[in-house]
Design an enzyme around this catalytic site. Structure first.
Site, mmCIF file in Angstrom:
data_model
loop_
_atom_site.group_PDB
_atom_site.id
_atom_site.type_symbol
_atom_site.label_atom_id
_atom_site.label_comp_id
_atom_site.label_asym_id
_atom_site.label_seq_id
_atom_site.Cartn_x
_atom_site.Cartn_y
_atom_site.Cartn_z
ATOM 1 N N LYS A 118 0.861 -1.183 0.000
ATOM 2 C CA LYS A 118 0.000 0.000 0.000
ATOM 3 C C LYS A 118 0.898 1.235 0.000
ATOM 4 O O LYS A 118 1.966 1.227 0.652
ATOM 5 C CB LYS A 118 -0.879 -0.035 1.258
ATOM 6 N N SER A 159 -9.498 1.516 2.832
ATOM 7 C CA SER A 159 -8.638 2.330 1.996
ATOM 8 C C SER A 159 -7.552 1.541 1.250
ATOM 9 O O SER A 159 -6.983 2.069 0.284
ATOM 10 C CB SER A 159 -7.967 3.397 2.858
ATOM 11 N N SER A 213 -9.638 -1.037 6.954
ATOM 12 C CA SER A 213 -9.067 -0.839 5.611
ATOM 13 C C SER A 213 -8.364 -2.034 4.993
ATOM 14 O O SER A 213 -7.994 -1.970 3.825
ATOM 15 C CB SER A 213 -8.110 0.336 5.627
#
Ligand code: GLN
Length: 498
Positions: free
Chosen positions: A78, A153, A177
């Protein structure tokens, strides 16, 4: 060579000299090139550094040395984890061109284990959001139905695993997330106990809640990743020093016999906001647990389900408003030169941050301001303590708690982007777990009956340091449900049909 190998299979094939790490890496790259124009899961691809790492693994194998537990396994990060070979944008204009001078602890751990980093993934700006639509670089798409969001996210990481770019990925989970995008994309995602995985080099959102964790398509791969990243780290003040097991053992000896799995009483009263597919999938998974010898019991979590969301949306913004104060145009990334310092701050932050990040900073600053601090921040801290207590009591009578991961399957792009409260509600079942500091995972329990079937996740929650129990349960269920499937390429423009 089959591109959709698991990490386990890659390591085995490499040691058996069936293929090289360079070949595996090339086929991952090829898949990214073909599919990512339609899916937008990647913010950067680190071809050169990855190829060098793959070659180093191949040389290690050729010399007959142990190349490590993730040898030659392509992995994506990420884009809020620092990696020297690429910018760390956090999905924000603010850090668009910022390349960190150091690697995150998890990056060092992955490289030490022989993993080959393929790039950085799309995300909601500074990890605030649940759809990846708040990325400053445009939304990612769900590979099962590109008109839908992949969740967030850590949406890009979930997509990379679901679309078969890589077998495993890292995300971060502050309120859901990792688990929510895992559910929307039909893969495994785990949020470890707070303090298990070092957050050194993870750009902070809400420091008392953030944890890094893995995505994978099998329980064994999830365990393999966790064993590599779950090391104590004196460089992270919140990293626990307790000894970590080798998590693969929990998968190898997986059983649910005699384990108590709890359903949550209050869920019955929330039916109106649950999609029938989610309810049905949870029931089906519980039935499999029962058939495997688990006892289904009931616990009550009234405070966590009622107050988790308001409590999180006070505490997380409060911490974010303080963590994001460093992005002022002086030290990192984006900067608007102005004649006065105040004007520099205002223009840099005004233009560098997107609307959701501004909303969080404003909320956070408000709940921390004198006169409101006691009413909001302090009260929320007290409620958080009560929630921890509530979970502690619940785990006195069960080993694991089962809840939906999210109330619905993946929603349509654009559907909730202007309705923050509805977007926040997607995390109603995941937020309490972060507030209590517990470990949880999401596994794919099945699919909707739509023309384009959508994956539906189930969440399992364990007591503190209970990762082995989660992995064991996931491995037992995988015998029935199969490993997570790679989304059919035909669903994606540029996929099968091209
Ligand atoms: N969706 C939640 C939020 O917007 C959780 C985000 C996260 O876990 N990073 O804050």
């Amino acid at each position: 060579m089959d591109r959709m190998l698991s990490a386990d299979e890659i390591v085995r094939g490499l040691l058996a000299k069936e293929f090289s790490a360079a070949e595996v890496f090339r086929s991952s790259l090829e898949r990214v090139r073909r599919m990512d124009p339609a899916l937008s899961a990647m913010l950067s691809v680190t071809e050169e550094a990855g190829m060098a790492a793959a070659r180093a693994v191949d040389e290690c194998v050729a010399r007959g040395e142990d190349p490590g537990p993730l040898a030659g396994v392509p992995v994506v990060l990420k884009d809020n984890m620092c990696y020297r070979a690429a910018p760390t944008t956090c999905g924000s204009r603010m850090l668009e061109r910022w390349t960190p001078p150091y690697d995150a602890a998890v990056v060092t751990a992955l490289e030490g284990a022989g993993a080959v980093i393929l790039g950085k993934t799309n995300m909601d700006e500074f990890a605030m959001g649940g759809s990846t639509e708040y990325s400053a670089f445009g939304p990612a798409s769900n590979p099962w139905d590109p008109d839908r969001v992949p969740g967030g996210s850590s949406g890009g990481s979930a997509v990379a695993v679901a679309a078969g770019y890589v077998p495993v990925a890292l995300g971060s989970d502050t309120g859901g997330s990792i688990r929510q995008p895992a559910s929307y994309c039909g893969v495994y995602g785990m949020k470890p106990t707070y303090g298990l995985v070092s957050r050194r080099g993870l750009v902070a959102f809400a420091s008392s809640l953030d944890q890094i964790g893995p995505f994978a398509r099998t329980a064994a791969d999830l365990a393999r990743m966790l064993s590599v990243i779950a090391a104590p780290d004196p460089g992270d003040g919140t990293s626990s020093r307790r000894a970590r097991p080798e998590y693969g053992a929990a998968v190898a000896s997986a059983s649910l016999k005699g384990r108590k799995i709890a359903v949550v009483r209050e869920l019955a009263g929330m039916k109106a906001s649950l999609s029938p597919d989610v309810e049905g999938t949870l029931a089906r998974v519980l039935d499999l647990c029962r058939r495997e010898g688990a006892e289904i019991v009931e616990v009550s979590l009234p405070r966590s389900l009622e107050f988790g969301l308001p409590c999180y949306y006070i505490l997380a913004p409060a911490e974010a408003s303080s963590n994001l104060a460093r992005f002022d145009g002086v030290r990192y990334g984006f900067s608007r030169k102005e004649r006065t310092l105040k004007a520099l701050y205002e223009r840099t932050r005004g233009e560098g941050f997107g609307p959701e990040v501004k909303r969080r900073i404003l909320t956070g600053t408000y709940v921390l301001s004198s006169g409101y601090y006691d009413a909001y921040y302090l009260t929320a801290q007290k409620v958080r303590q009560l929630m921890k207590e509530e979970f502690r009591k619940a785990f006195a009578s069960c080993d694991l708690i089962a809840l939906p991961t999210a109330p619905t399957p993946a929603f349509r792009k654009g559907e909730l982007v202007d309705d923050p409260i509805q977007m926040y509600l997607a995390d109603i079942f995941t937020l309490p777990v972060n507030l209590a500091g517990l470990p949880a995972l999401s596994l794919n329990g099945g699919f909707t009956a739509d023309a384009r079937p959508l994956p539906v996740g189930v969440q399992l929650i364990a007591p503190q340091w209970g990762e082995e129990g989660l992995l064991s349960a996931a491995a037992v269920l995988e015998r029935h449900l199969g490993p997570a499937s790679v989304a059919p390429m035909a669903a994606v423009k540029g996929g099968d049909g091209r």
